[in-house]
Design a protein around this motif. Structure first.
Motif, PDB file in Angstrom:
ATOM      1  N   GLY A 205      66.831  47.521  28.787  1.00  0.00           N
ATOM      2  CA  GLY A 205      66.593  46.964  30.120  1.00  0.00           C
ATOM      3  C   GLY A 205      65.649  47.830  30.929  1.00  0.00           C
ATOM      4  O   GLY A 205      64.751  47.319  31.620  1.00  0.00           O
ATOM      5  N   ASP A 206      65.830  49.152  30.850  1.00  0.00           N
ATOM      6  CA  ASP A 206      64.921  50.075  31.550  1.00  0.00           C
ATOM      7  C   ASP A 206      63.504  49.953  31.000  1.00  0.00           C
ATOM      8  O   ASP A 206      62.519  49.993  31.747  1.00  0.00           O
ATOM      9  N   ALA A 207      63.409  49.790  29.660  1.00  0.00           N
ATOM     10  CA  ALA A 207      62.094  49.686  29.036  1.00  0.00           C
ATOM     11  C   ALA A 207      61.360  48.426  29.494  1.00  0.00           C
ATOM     12  O   ALA A 207      60.140  48.450  29.725  1.00  0.00           O
ATOM     13  N   VAL A 208      62.083  47.314  29.656  1.00  0.00           N
ATOM     14  CA  VAL A 208      61.454  46.075  30.112  1.00  0.00           C
ATOM     15  C   VAL A 208      60.890  46.257  31.523  1.00  0.00           C
ATOM     16  O   VAL A 208      59.809  45.755  31.843  1.00  0.00           O
ATOM     17  N   GLU A 209      61.599  46.991  32.355  1.00  0.00           N
ATOM     18  CA  GLU A 209      61.095  47.259  33.704  1.00  0.00           C
ATOM     19  C   GLU A 209      59.785  48.039  33.636  1.00  0.00           C
ATOM     20  O   GLU A 209      58.856  47.786  34.421  1.00  0.00           O
ATOM     21  N   LEU A 210      59.682  48.974  32.704  1.00  0.00           N
ATOM     22  CA  LEU A 210      58.450  49.748  32.557  1.00  0.00           C
ATOM     23  C   LEU A 210      57.320  48.893  31.984  1.00  0.00           C
ATOM     24  O   LEU A 210      56.152  49.084  32.330  1.00  0.00           O
ATOM     25  N   VAL A 211      57.676  47.938  31.121  1.00  0.00           N
ATOM     26  CA  VAL A 211      56.662  47.013  30.611  1.00  0.00           C
ATOM     27  C   VAL A 211      56.013  46.271  31.781  1.00  0.00           C
ATOM     28  O   VAL A 211      54.797  46.089  31.837  1.00  0.00           O
ATOM     29  N   ALA A 212      56.822  45.859  32.735  1.00  0.00           N
ATOM     30  CA  ALA A 212      56.321  45.110  33.882  1.00  0.00           C
ATOM     31  C   ALA A 212      55.314  45.910  34.700  1.00  0.00           C
ATOM     32  O   ALA A 212      54.409  45.341  35.325  1.00  0.00           O
ATOM     33  N   THR A 213      55.440  47.242  34.680  1.00  0.00           N
ATOM     34  CA  THR A 213      54.528  48.078  35.451  1.00  0.00           C
ATOM     35  C   THR A 213      53.271  48.441  34.669  1.00  0.00           C
ATOM     36  O   THR A 213      52.396  49.126  35.200  1.00  0.00           O
ATOM     37  N   GLY A 214      53.210  48.004  33.388  1.00  0.00           N
ATOM     38  CA  GLY A 214      52.020  48.277  32.587  1.00  0.00           C
ATOM     39  C   GLY A 214      52.056  49.574  31.821  1.00  0.00           C
ATOM     40  O   GLY A 214      51.032  50.004  31.268  1.00  0.00           O
ATOM     41  N   VAL A 215      53.234  50.215  31.720  1.00  0.00           N
ATOM     42  CA  VAL A 215      53.331  51.491  31.003  1.00  0.00           C
ATOM     43  C   VAL A 215      53.100  51.307  29.510  1.00  0.00           C
ATOM     44  O   VAL A 215      52.510  52.157  28.842  1.00  0.00           O
ATOM     45  N   GLY A 216      53.554  50.189  28.962  1.00  0.00           N
ATOM     46  CA  GLY A 216      53.396  49.948  27.528  1.00  0.00           C
ATOM     47  C   GLY A 216      54.102  48.668  27.121  1.00  0.00           C
ATOM     48  O   GLY A 216      54.701  47.983  27.954  1.00  0.00           O
ATOM     49  N   MET A 217      54.012  48.352  25.841  1.00  0.00           N
ATOM     50  CA  MET A 217      54.705  47.166  25.315  1.00  0.00           C
ATOM     51  C   MET A 217      55.990  47.608  24.643  1.00  0.00           C
ATOM     52  O   MET A 217      56.231  48.789  24.411  1.00  0.00           O
ATOM     53  N   LEU A 218      56.832  46.641  24.293  1.00  0.00           N
ATOM     54  CA  LEU A 218      58.147  46.913  23.719  1.00  0.00           C
ATOM     55  C   LEU A 218      58.389  45.965  22.561  1.00  0.00           C
ATOM     56  O   LEU A 218      58.109  44.766  22.672  1.00  0.00           O
ATOM     57  N   ILE A 219      58.906  46.469  21.452  1.00  0.00           N
ATOM     58  CA  ILE A 219      59.221  45.637  20.285  1.00  0.00           C
ATOM     59  C   ILE A 219      60.736  45.509  20.179  1.00  0.00           C
ATOM     60  O   ILE A 219      61.452  46.514  20.086  1.00  0.00           O
ATOM     61  N   VAL A 220      61.219  44.266  20.199  1.00  0.00           N
ATOM     62  CA  VAL A 220      62.666  43.999  20.193  1.00  0.00           C
ATOM     63  C   VAL A 220      62.961  42.716  19.430  1.00  0.00           C
ATOM     64  O   VAL A 220      62.057  41.909  19.182  1.00  0.00           O
ATOM     65  N   PRO A 221      64.234  42.470  19.083  1.00  0.00           N
ATOM     66  CA  PRO A 221      64.616  41.145  18.575  1.00  0.00           C
ATOM     67  C   PRO A 221      64.419  40.111  19.691  1.00  0.00           C
ATOM     68  O   PRO A 221      64.553  40.422  20.874  1.00  0.00           O
ATOM     69  N   GLN A 222      64.119  38.886  19.305  1.00  0.00           N
ATOM     70  CA  GLN A 222      63.817  37.854  20.293  1.00  0.00           C
ATOM     71  C   GLN A 222      64.948  37.638  21.291  1.00  0.00           C
ATOM     72  O   GLN A 222      64.703  37.390  22.483  1.00  0.00           O
ATOM     73  N   SER A 223      66.198  37.736  20.845  1.00  0.00           N
ATOM     74  CA  SER A 223      67.319  37.497  21.758  1.00  0.00           C
ATOM     75  C   SER A 223      67.368  38.527  22.878  1.00  0.00           C
ATOM     76  O   SER A 223      67.769  38.211  24.006  1.00  0.00           O
ATOM     77  N   LEU A 224      66.943  39.766  22.605  1.00  0.00           N
ATOM     78  CA  LEU A 224      66.928  40.777  23.663  1.00  0.00           C
ATOM     79  C   LEU A 224      65.793  40.514  24.641  1.00  0.00           C
ATOM     80  O   LEU A 224      65.936  40.756  25.850  1.00  0.00           O
TER      81      LEU A 224
END
Length: 235
Positions: free
Chosen positions: A127-146
């Protein structure tokens, strides 16, 4: 004496609602308790008896457990909503080459050579990583359900066509299972109530002709017994 019940753990992103509905239809008097468990703790929760079974992601330390594969999730990349990669409905590993990649401490994707350049900072949770994705810090690789679980308007995700899938399984203690656990295994496997393991199937119904023939055979047998000579009662 405690009333019977079943407690099933599940990791974030997994949706056991369908199985719970089927359970309530088959066992309306026996409660099914669903409990969210962290991915890192799911297997231990089964071993320790905190839950009777757990739906978890593999790989995991499943020592002492029986593991029943259920399905495989699509692996996706979570990116800002205005990222150039959103121009395509599906991307490839090559598309992510050189992209900054966030790696949360609760990462569940087993992909040793995953694409992207890891960012030095490791967020505590997905969840914290998704917030950082929104700010443009980087992308995130996860299962689709997450990706769906942590969806927000300023991020989106795209399936990675050539990525390994993320397997999901049901874990239960090794050895013979209690009847309620066996019933739940049957539900997640899609077995119908009449096909539960260990249940003796009912005999097939006889046709009207078969019933008539059986009655005739019974009468004939009774007639033979009546005509059988017996000992005389006296002279």
């Amino acid at each position: 004496m405690n009333a019977p019940s079943l407690t099933v753990g599940y990791v974030p992103g997994v949706t056991p609602a369908k199985w719970a509905r089927n359970w309530s239809q088959r066992h309306p008097q026996i409660p099914l308790q669903l409990r969210t468990v962290a991915a890192a703790d799911a297997a231990a929760a089964v071993r320790d008896g905190a839950v009777d079974a757990a739906v978890l992601r593999l790989p995991a330390d499943t020592t002492g457990l029986a593991v029943i594969p259920l399905y495989e999730e699509t692996t996706v990349a979570v990116v800002p909503a205005d990222h150039v990669l959103t121009a395509a409905d599906e991307i490839t590993v090559a598309d992510l080459d050189g992209e900054p990649r966030l790696l949360p401490r609760d990462d569940v994707v087993d992909w040793a050579d995953a694409p992207g350049a890891p960012v030095d900072h490791r967020p505590e949770t997905t969840g914290d990583a998704v917030e950082l994705v929104a700010t443009g810090v980087g992308m995130l690789i996860v299962p689709q359900s997450l990706a769906r679980l942590y969806h927000r308007k300023d991020v989106t995700y795209r399936p990675i066509a050539d990525a390994p899938p993320c397997p999901v399984a049901l874990a239960v203690p090794e050895g013979p299972q209690p009847a309620l656990v066996e019933d739940f295994i049957g539900i997640v496997r899609g077995r119908r109530p009449a096909s539960s393991r260990g249940q003796t199937p009912p005999p097939p119904k006889r046709t009207a002709r078969e019933k008539t023939l059986a009655k005739q055979a019974a009468r004939a047998a009774a007639g033979k017994v009546a005509r059988k000579p017996g000992r005389s009662r006296g002279r």
